[in-house]
Write an enzyme that holds these catalytic residues in place. Structure first.
Site, short mmCIF file in Angstrom:
data_model
loop_
_atom_site.label_atom_id
_atom_site.label_comp_id
_atom_site.label_asym_id
_atom_site.label_seq_id
_atom_site.Cartn_x
_atom_site.Cartn_y
_atom_site.Cartn_z
N ASN A 10 49.73 90.13 44.87
CA ASN A 10 49.59 89.66 43.49
C ASN A 10 50.46 88.41 43.32
O ASN A 10 51.68 88.51 43.23
CB ASN A 10 50.06 90.79 42.54
CG ASN A 10 50.11 90.35 41.09
OD1 ASN A 10 49.60 89.29 40.73
ND2 ASN A 10 50.74 91.16 40.26
N LYS A 12 50.63 86.43 40.84
CA LYS A 12 51.02 86.18 39.44
C LYS A 12 50.78 84.71 39.09
O LYS A 12 49.86 84.11 39.64
CB LYS A 12 52.47 86.61 39.21
CG LYS A 12 52.72 88.04 39.74
CD LYS A 12 54.01 88.63 39.30
CE LYS A 12 54.12 90.03 39.91
NZ LYS A 12 55.29 90.74 39.48
N HIS A 94 48.56 95.84 34.46
CA HIS A 94 49.85 95.53 35.10
C HIS A 94 50.94 95.60 34.02
O HIS A 94 50.70 95.23 32.87
CB HIS A 94 49.80 94.14 35.75
CG HIS A 94 50.99 93.87 36.60
ND1 HIS A 94 52.21 93.52 36.06
CD2 HIS A 94 51.18 93.91 37.95
CE1 HIS A 94 53.09 93.36 37.05
NE2 HIS A 94 52.49 93.60 38.20
N GLU A 96 53.32 93.77 33.34
CA GLU A 96 53.59 92.50 32.64
C GLU A 96 52.55 92.27 31.54
O GLU A 96 52.86 91.69 30.50
CB GLU A 96 53.61 91.35 33.66
CG GLU A 96 54.88 91.40 34.51
CD GLU A 96 54.75 90.88 35.92
OE1 GLU A 96 53.77 90.17 36.23
OE2 GLU A 96 55.66 91.19 36.73
N GLU A 166 53.65 101.41 39.98
CA GLU A 166 54.64 100.34 40.04
C GLU A 166 55.73 100.61 39.00
O GLU A 166 55.57 100.23 37.83
CB GLU A 166 53.99 99.00 39.72
CG GLU A 166 52.90 98.58 40.67
CD GLU A 166 52.68 97.08 40.61
OE1 GLU A 166 52.94 96.41 41.60
OE2 GLU A 166 52.29 96.59 39.54
N GLY A 172 60.02 92.94 40.95
CA GLY A 172 60.73 91.67 40.98
C GLY A 172 62.25 91.80 40.89
O GLY A 172 62.95 90.82 40.66
N SER A 212 59.05 95.48 44.50
CA SER A 212 60.00 95.03 45.54
C SER A 212 59.69 95.63 46.91
O SER A 212 60.60 95.98 47.66
CB SER A 212 61.44 95.36 45.12
OG SER A 212 61.76 94.67 43.93
P1 PGA Z 1 57.21 92.52 43.34
O1 PGA Z 1 55.96 92.63 42.31
O2 PGA Z 1 56.71 92.87 44.70
O3 PGA Z 1 57.66 91.09 43.23
O4 PGA Z 1 58.25 93.48 42.86
C1 PGA Z 1 55.02 93.65 42.42
C2 PGA Z 1 53.99 93.53 41.32
O5 PGA Z 1 54.32 93.17 40.19
O6 PGA Z 1 52.79 93.80 41.54
#
Ligand code: PGA
Length: 249
Positions: A10, A12, A94, A96, A166, A172, A212
């Site tokens: 992803n 983003k 997601h 976000e 997640e 992140g 992460s």
């Molecule tokens: P990350 O993001 O691997 O940077 O933690 C995962 C995601 O948001 O799908």
């Protein structure tokens, strides 16, 4: 039947077009065909150029889509539109999008339906916040996200949906869930599917982990019996790291 193994990137809202195309070239050059399904989720405007370049054995997906096919929804993109670019998957819900765009469980259910109607595979994202975990509400929160988005589907439809667990506190942040914490949630989600549908469907559905996930922790996570792969954010912006995660299986 053995479940599919999936590693999805992803991106983003990152990368200028030139860097995005270079990243795809690196992935294409170093990709080795195997039994792992690789999927890339670039920013929406890059779907078209990337669909022309991407090795056809690698899947392409959109990070979000609207729940209607057409209409007066300024700034939005529909599943019908992205289908023009060999897109096979769509991320739905997601964290976000839930946080910044107030996407509700009801919205995710509508998007899941629209994806299936359009022949796309939805990847439903779920996960608790740090506060919810501190209050020991993680099973309740994730159970509600999964059931309200998916449990109106027929079993035959559900078995092709992918679920991505997640935990919000792991996205992140560099704070990955431990393999045991992730396994506990994946097994819980599978048990919910088993309760509502048949055991066969709960064995077939793919549940991947995100938050992460890096080359140094992927093996431990992917070795867990109910973890079928990863949804990778930061580490998917680097071809070597992304492919190393795929090799972690
Ligand atoms: P990350 O993001 O691997 O940077 O933690 C995962 C995601 O948001 O799908």
């Amino acid at each position: 039947m053995e479940r599919k193994k999936i590693v999805a990137g992803n991106w983003k809202m990152n990368l200028v077009l030139e860097d995005a195309l270079q990243l795809i070239n690196h992935i294409n050059e170093n990709y080795e065909e195997g039994d792992i399904e690789l999927i890339i989720f670039p920013p929406t405007p890059y779907l078209s150029p990337i669909s022309n370049l991407l090795n056809p054995l690698i899947g392409l997906g959109a990070q979000n889509c609207h729940q209607e096919d057409w209409g007066a929804y300024t700034g939005e993109t529909s599943m019908k539109m992205i289908k023009e670019f060999n897109v096979k998957y769509v991320l739905i819900g997601h964290s976000e999008r839930r946080k910044y765009y107030n996407e509700s469980n009801k919205d995710t259910a509508l998007k899941v339906d629209k994806a299936i109607k359009n022949g796309l595979i939805p990847i439903l994202c779920c996960g608790e916040t740090a506060k919810e975990r501190q209050e020991d509400l993680q099973l309740e929160v994730v159970g509600k996200q999964v059931s309200e988005a998916l449990f109106h589907l027929e079993g035959e439809q559900l078995k092709d949906v992918i679920i991505a667990y997640e935990p919000v506190w792991a996205i992140g942040t560099g704070k990955t869930a431990t393999a045991d914490q992730a396994q506990e949630m994946h097994s819980f989600i599978r048990s919910l599917v088993k309760e509502k549908y048949k055991a066969a469907i709960s064995h077939e559905i793919c549940i991947i982990y995100g938050g992460s996930c890096k080359p140094n922790n992927a093996t431990e996570l992917f070795n867990m019996p109910d973890i079928d792969g990863g949804l990778i954010g930061g580490a998917s912006l680097n071809a070597e790291e992304f492919l190393a995660i795929a090799q972690a299986f």
